[in-house]
Design a protein around this motif. Sequence first.
Motif, PDB file in Angstrom:
ATOM      1  N   UNK A   1      14.685 -32.145  -2.896  1.00  0.00           N
ATOM      2  CA  UNK A   1      15.430 -31.087  -3.562  1.00  0.00           C
ATOM      3  C   UNK A   1      16.863 -31.540  -3.793  1.00  0.00           C
ATOM      4  N   UNK A   2      17.286 -31.473  -5.028  1.00  0.00           N
ATOM      5  CA  UNK A   2      18.641 -31.861  -5.382  1.00  0.00           C
ATOM      6  C   UNK A   2      19.233 -30.764  -6.249  1.00  0.00           C
ATOM      7  N   UNK A   3      20.484 -30.428  -5.975  1.00  0.00           N
ATOM      8  CA  UNK A   3      21.205 -29.484  -6.814  1.00  0.00           C
ATOM      9  C   UNK A   3      22.606 -30.018  -7.016  1.00  0.00           C
ATOM     10  N   UNK A   4      22.995 -30.150  -8.260  1.00  0.00           N
ATOM     11  CA  UNK A   4      24.363 -30.509  -8.607  1.00  0.00           C
ATOM     12  C   UNK A   4      24.942 -29.343  -9.381  1.00  0.00           C
TER      13      UNK A   4
ATOM     14  N   UNK B   1      16.505 -23.723  -4.395  1.00  0.00           N
ATOM     15  CA  UNK B   1      15.459 -23.343  -3.444  1.00  0.00           C
ATOM     16  C   UNK B   1      16.097 -23.167  -2.072  1.00  0.00           C
ATOM     17  N   UNK B   2      15.266 -22.976  -1.074  1.00  0.00           N
ATOM     18  CA  UNK B   2      15.769 -22.812   0.292  1.00  0.00           C
ATOM     19  C   UNK B   2      16.638 -23.993   0.715  1.00  0.00           C
ATOM     20  N   UNK B   3      16.254 -25.170   0.322  1.00  0.00           N
ATOM     21  CA  UNK B   3      16.970 -26.389   0.704  1.00  0.00           C
ATOM     22  C   UNK B   3      18.362 -26.446   0.075  1.00  0.00           C
ATOM     23  N   UNK B   4      18.500 -25.932  -1.137  1.00  0.00           N
ATOM     24  CA  UNK B   4      19.774 -26.015  -1.860  1.00  0.00           C
ATOM     25  C   UNK B   4      20.501 -24.673  -1.946  1.00  0.00           C
ATOM     26  N   UNK B   5      20.056 -23.693  -1.196  1.00  0.00           N
ATOM     27  CA  UNK B   5      20.627 -22.349  -1.284  1.00  0.00           C
ATOM     28  C   UNK B   5      22.118 -22.292  -0.953  1.00  0.00           C
TER      29      UNK B   5
ATOM     30  N   UNK C   1      13.977 -22.136  -9.937  1.00  0.00           N
ATOM     31  CA  UNK C   1      14.829 -21.248  -9.145  1.00  0.00           C
ATOM     32  C   UNK C   1      13.902 -20.330  -8.376  1.00  0.00           C
ATOM     33  N   UNK C   2      14.034 -20.295  -7.051  1.00  0.00           N
ATOM     34  CA  UNK C   2      13.189 -19.387  -6.276  1.00  0.00           C
ATOM     35  C   UNK C   2      13.758 -17.966  -6.332  1.00  0.00           C
ATOM     36  N   UNK C   3      13.014 -17.029  -5.786  1.00  0.00           N
ATOM     37  CA  UNK C   3      13.409 -15.610  -5.848  1.00  0.00           C
ATOM     38  C   UNK C   3      14.755 -15.389  -5.168  1.00  0.00           C
ATOM     39  N   UNK C   4      14.987 -16.031  -4.043  1.00  0.00           N
ATOM     40  CA  UNK C   4      16.260 -15.858  -3.345  1.00  0.00           C
ATOM     41  C   UNK C   4      17.423 -16.412  -4.165  1.00  0.00           C
ATOM     42  N   UNK C   5      17.189 -17.476  -4.931  1.00  0.00           N
ATOM     43  CA  UNK C   5      18.233 -18.000  -5.810  1.00  0.00           C
ATOM     44  C   UNK C   5      18.581 -17.030  -6.924  1.00  0.00           C
ATOM     45  N   UNK C   6      17.564 -16.374  -7.480  1.00  0.00           N
ATOM     46  CA  UNK C   6      17.800 -15.347  -8.502  1.00  0.00           C
ATOM     47  C   UNK C   6      18.498 -14.148  -7.862  1.00  0.00           C
TER      48      UNK C   6
ATOM     49  N   UNK D   1      17.506 -31.975   2.228  1.00  0.00           N
ATOM     50  CA  UNK D   1      17.610 -32.188   0.792  1.00  0.00           C
ATOM     51  C   UNK D   1      16.898 -33.438   0.341  1.00  0.00           C
ATOM     52  N   UNK D   2      17.167 -34.551   0.983  1.00  0.00           N
ATOM     53  CA  UNK D   2      16.531 -35.788   0.565  1.00  0.00           C
ATOM     54  C   UNK D   2      15.095 -35.872   1.058  1.00  0.00           C
TER      55      UNK D   2
END
Length: 117
Positions: free
Chosen positions: A17-20, A37-41, A69-74, A12-13
């Motif tokens: 990539x950061x997701x809250x 994304x992959x990092x925050x999935x 938002x990547x495809x996997x996140x959607x 993440x760091x």
Amino acid sequence: MVDASHGDDGLGSAHGAVLEVGLLSGRPGIRARGEISEVTRSPWEAALAGLARQHADVSYVELSEVAFVDVAGVAALAVTALGLPGGRVVVEHPPPQVPRVLGLFWPGLRSIEVAPR
């Protein structure tokens, strides 16, 4: 709130990539900030699982502070909506790729309503 900026593997760091993710106040749903994304999935999917457990009729997903938002996140969002026993998920102010990916892979998915930016 879930913060994926310091994942177990450090990705993440390292990749910025950061997701809250936290609960909305005054209505059922979640608010996300950062990127999905992959990092925050993992935290994204955990937040969606929590949303599904608490779902009644309408749940809200506020994405106005999400840059990407990547495809996997959607896909995780669509699969969550498909698994609900009824009602719908209202996705508010998503990045432009969200409605495009939903329209491409899940045209006519009635359990998700998108309120554009």
